[in-house]
Scaffold this motif. Structure first.
Motif, PDB file in Angstrom:
ATOM      1  N   GLU A 109      20.062  21.154  52.837  1.00  0.00           N
ATOM      2  CA  GLU A 109      20.605  20.514  52.457  1.00  0.00           C
ATOM      3  C   GLU A 109      22.786  20.553  52.935  1.00  0.00           C
ATOM      4  O   GLU A 109      23.014  19.684  52.369  1.00  0.00           O
ATOM      5  N   THR A 110      22.182  21.314  54.333  1.00  0.00           N
ATOM      6  CA  THR A 110      24.352  21.005  54.129  1.00  0.00           C
ATOM      7  C   THR A 110      24.446  21.435  56.116  1.00  0.00           C
ATOM      8  O   THR A 110      23.096  22.173  56.222  1.00  0.00           O
ATOM      9  N   SER A 111      25.043  20.295  55.835  1.00  0.00           N
ATOM     10  CA  SER A 111      25.285  19.865  57.601  1.00  0.00           C
ATOM     11  C   SER A 111      26.345  20.911  58.070  1.00  0.00           C
ATOM     12  O   SER A 111      26.531  21.882  58.116  1.00  0.00           O
ATOM     13  N   GLU A 112      26.187  21.354  59.466  1.00  0.00           N
ATOM     14  CA  GLU A 112      27.046  22.102  60.216  1.00  0.00           C
ATOM     15  C   GLU A 112      27.765  22.228  60.363  1.00  0.00           C
ATOM     16  O   GLU A 112      28.620  23.368  59.937  1.00  0.00           O
ATOM     17  N   PRO A 113      28.146  21.212  60.201  1.00  0.00           N
ATOM     18  CA  PRO A 113      30.263  21.331  60.149  1.00  0.00           C
ATOM     19  C   PRO A 113      30.714  21.909  58.480  1.00  0.00           C
ATOM     20  O   PRO A 113      31.664  22.645  58.638  1.00  0.00           O
ATOM     21  N   ASP A 114      29.637  21.150  57.733  1.00  0.00           N
ATOM     22  CA  ASP A 114      29.917  21.832  55.659  1.00  0.00           C
ATOM     23  C   ASP A 114      29.578  22.725  56.335  1.00  0.00           C
ATOM     24  O   ASP A 114      30.730  24.018  55.180  1.00  0.00           O
ATOM     25  N   SER A 115      28.894  23.720  56.562  1.00  0.00           N
ATOM     26  CA  SER A 115      28.453  25.171  56.849  1.00  0.00           C
ATOM     27  C   SER A 115      29.619  25.972  57.645  1.00  0.00           C
ATOM     28  O   SER A 115      29.723  27.214  56.578  1.00  0.00           O
ATOM     29  N   HIS A 116      30.161  25.567  58.523  1.00  0.00           N
ATOM     30  CA  HIS A 116      31.437  26.333  58.658  1.00  0.00           C
ATOM     31  C   HIS A 116      32.461  26.252  57.982  1.00  0.00           C
ATOM     32  O   HIS A 116      32.508  27.501  58.618  1.00  0.00           O
ATOM     33  N   ALA A 117      32.185  24.908  57.457  1.00  0.00           N
ATOM     34  CA  ALA A 117      33.447  25.707  56.336  1.00  0.00           C
ATOM     35  C   ALA A 117      33.252  26.488  55.538  1.00  0.00           C
ATOM     36  O   ALA A 117      34.313  26.949  54.745  1.00  0.00           O
ATOM     37  N   ILE A 118      32.300  26.360  54.879  1.00  0.00           N
ATOM     38  CA  ILE A 118      32.060  27.574  53.293  1.00  0.00           C
ATOM     39  C   ILE A 118      31.740  28.671  54.533  1.00  0.00           C
ATOM     40  O   ILE A 118      32.257  29.628  53.208  1.00  0.00           O
ATOM     41  N   MET A 119      32.076  29.126  55.059  1.00  0.00           N
ATOM     42  CA  MET A 119      31.915  30.591  55.621  1.00  0.00           C
ATOM     43  C   MET A 119      32.945  30.780  56.193  1.00  0.00           C
ATOM     44  O   MET A 119      33.643  31.373  55.396  1.00  0.00           O
ATOM     45  N   ASP A 120      34.045  29.588  56.379  1.00  0.00           N
ATOM     46  CA  ASP A 120      35.288  29.860  56.463  1.00  0.00           C
ATOM     47  C   ASP A 120      35.857  29.997  54.832  1.00  0.00           C
ATOM     48  O   ASP A 120      36.479  31.455  55.768  1.00  0.00           O
ATOM     49  N   ARG A 121      35.284  29.516  54.614  1.00  0.00           N
ATOM     50  CA  ARG A 121      36.295  29.785  53.063  1.00  0.00           C
ATOM     51  C   ARG A 121      35.634  30.928  52.212  1.00  0.00           C
ATOM     52  O   ARG A 121      36.406  31.521  51.986  1.00  0.00           O
ATOM     53  N   ALA A 122      34.509  30.556  52.763  1.00  0.00           N
ATOM     54  CA  ALA A 122      34.046  32.238  52.519  1.00  0.00           C
ATOM     55  C   ALA A 122      35.095  33.941  52.373  1.00  0.00           C
ATOM     56  O   ALA A 122      35.253  34.483  52.239  1.00  0.00           O
ATOM     57  N   HIS A 123      35.384  33.903  53.966  1.00  0.00           N
ATOM     58  CA  HIS A 123      36.092  34.966  54.787  1.00  0.00           C
ATOM     59  C   HIS A 123      37.315  35.003  53.745  1.00  0.00           C
ATOM     60  O   HIS A 123      38.108  35.988  53.977  1.00  0.00           O
ATOM     61  N   GLU A 124      37.709  33.389  53.877  1.00  0.00           N
ATOM     62  CA  GLU A 124      39.578  33.446  52.601  1.00  0.00           C
ATOM     63  C   GLU A 124      39.344  33.942  51.600  1.00  0.00           C
ATOM     64  O   GLU A 124      40.577  34.704  51.169  1.00  0.00           O
TER      65      GLU A 124
END
Length: 326
Positions: free
Chosen positions: A26-41
């Motif tokens: 459902e989620t592209s790789e760039p968007d997946s990376h953005a979600i993980m970055d946001r999670a750490h934030e």
């Protein structure tokens, strides 16, 4: 984001776990990376995945995110799973010592890391003895490939079996159980949650919104928006319980909170629950879910939720056998 210990272990994890099942589908790789970055934030450090998600691509996406450096791997408590088939040949599924060794090595390669923090059995294996499982897991721990072990979809007596077998080996055993648990599916309260509390396991609820049905599905439908809870099996659940969901969404509106966040907040209020798994498809969905960790439901709200979604057994929210006997 607050952090708590995972069960009786010394491992600190965020009160919400980032589920990654949508990554690569459902989620592209760039968007997946953005979600993980946001999670750490936001302080979310607990990530959950599995070797079968997107046929292994999900672990690869996480691995390429780790490879970007900047402490991403060190700040993450990484949980993955094994058991389900990863191929069509014998020994490419379940919990034989052979499959445990191969599955762990394959996950490590895809994840681009030298160790897994929490390695979870995706299901009970009714054919493999616990002596074999714990011996194989012990080797992984001695090799430094896995630090902690967990289970998923176990019955309460399976948890007891696992822990007593580990105790006989003077091993730590399980530190977490991942179980379906939400307002509409409270069966875990009878056996699984009491067993987890007894043995010091943190409970990690999956499907905390019952496939999206508890996520404001009726309001979204009225507003013309797409909703996961209005399709597939969730649509059948909604059809059977529409009046209850309507009352639930009215209660959430009276509280001034999103239904999804109330459902998560209810789980966080349950004794023994460590971190419900949220599965955002976008960074915006992740941002919205974080509100749940700041909601405190008062006694009258919890009582009303019990009225709308009664616990199993005629005697109220109690463990077995008190739920149905004395």
């Amino acid at each position: 984001m607050n952090h708590v210990q995972l069960g009786r272990s010394g491992l600190s994890v965020s009160r919400l776990a980032l589920g990654t099942m949508n990554f690569g589908t459902e989620t592209s790789e760039p968007d997946s990376h953005a979600i993980m970055d946001r999670a750490h934030e936001h302080g979310v450090n607990f990530f959950d995945t599995a070797d079968v998600y997107a046929d292994g691509r999900t672990e690869q996406i996480i691995g390429r995110w780790f490879a970007q450096g900047d402490g991403r791997r060190d700040r993450t408590v990484l949980a993955t799973k094994l058991y389900l088939p990863t191929g069509r040949w014998p020994n490419e599924s379940r919990l034989s010592a052979l499959h445990i060794r191969r599955a762990c090595d394959a996950s490590l390669r895809r994840l681009g890391t030298d160790h897994i923090d929490l390695y979870q059995m995706h299901h009970i294996d009714r054919n493999t003895p616990w002596e074999e499982i714990w011996e194989a897991f012990g080797v992984l721990r001695q090799q430094g490939k896995v630090l902690y072990f967990g289970s998923s979809n176990f019955a309460g007596w399976h948890l007891a079996q696992a822990q007593e077998a580990a105790r006989a080996r003077h091993a730590l055993g399980l530190v977490a159980e991942q179980s379906i648990y939400n307002l509409m599916n409270r069966w875990a309260e009878l056996e699984v949650l009491p067993a987890a509390r007894h043995y010091g396991l943190g409970l990690i609820p999956w499907s905390p919104l019952n496939g999206g049905v508890l996520g404001g599905v009726l309001r979204k439908r009225e507003q013309g928006g797409a909703s996961r809870g209005a399709t597939g099996r969730s649509a059948a659940v909604l059809a059977r319980h529409q009046e209850t969901i309507e009352a639930y969404e009215r209660l959430c509106a009276d509280l001034g909170e999103e239904p999804a966040n109330v459902g998560l907040a209810w789980l966080l209020a349950q004794d023994g629950v460590t971190a419900p798994i949220i599965g955002p498809r976008t960074a915006g969905q992740l941002d919205g879910s974080l509100r749940a960790a700041a909601i405190t439901l008062d006694g009258s709200t919890l009582a009303r939720l019990d009225e709308l979604f009664p616990p199993p057994g005629p005697n109220g929210p109690k463990p077995a056998p008190e739920a149905y006997a004395w």
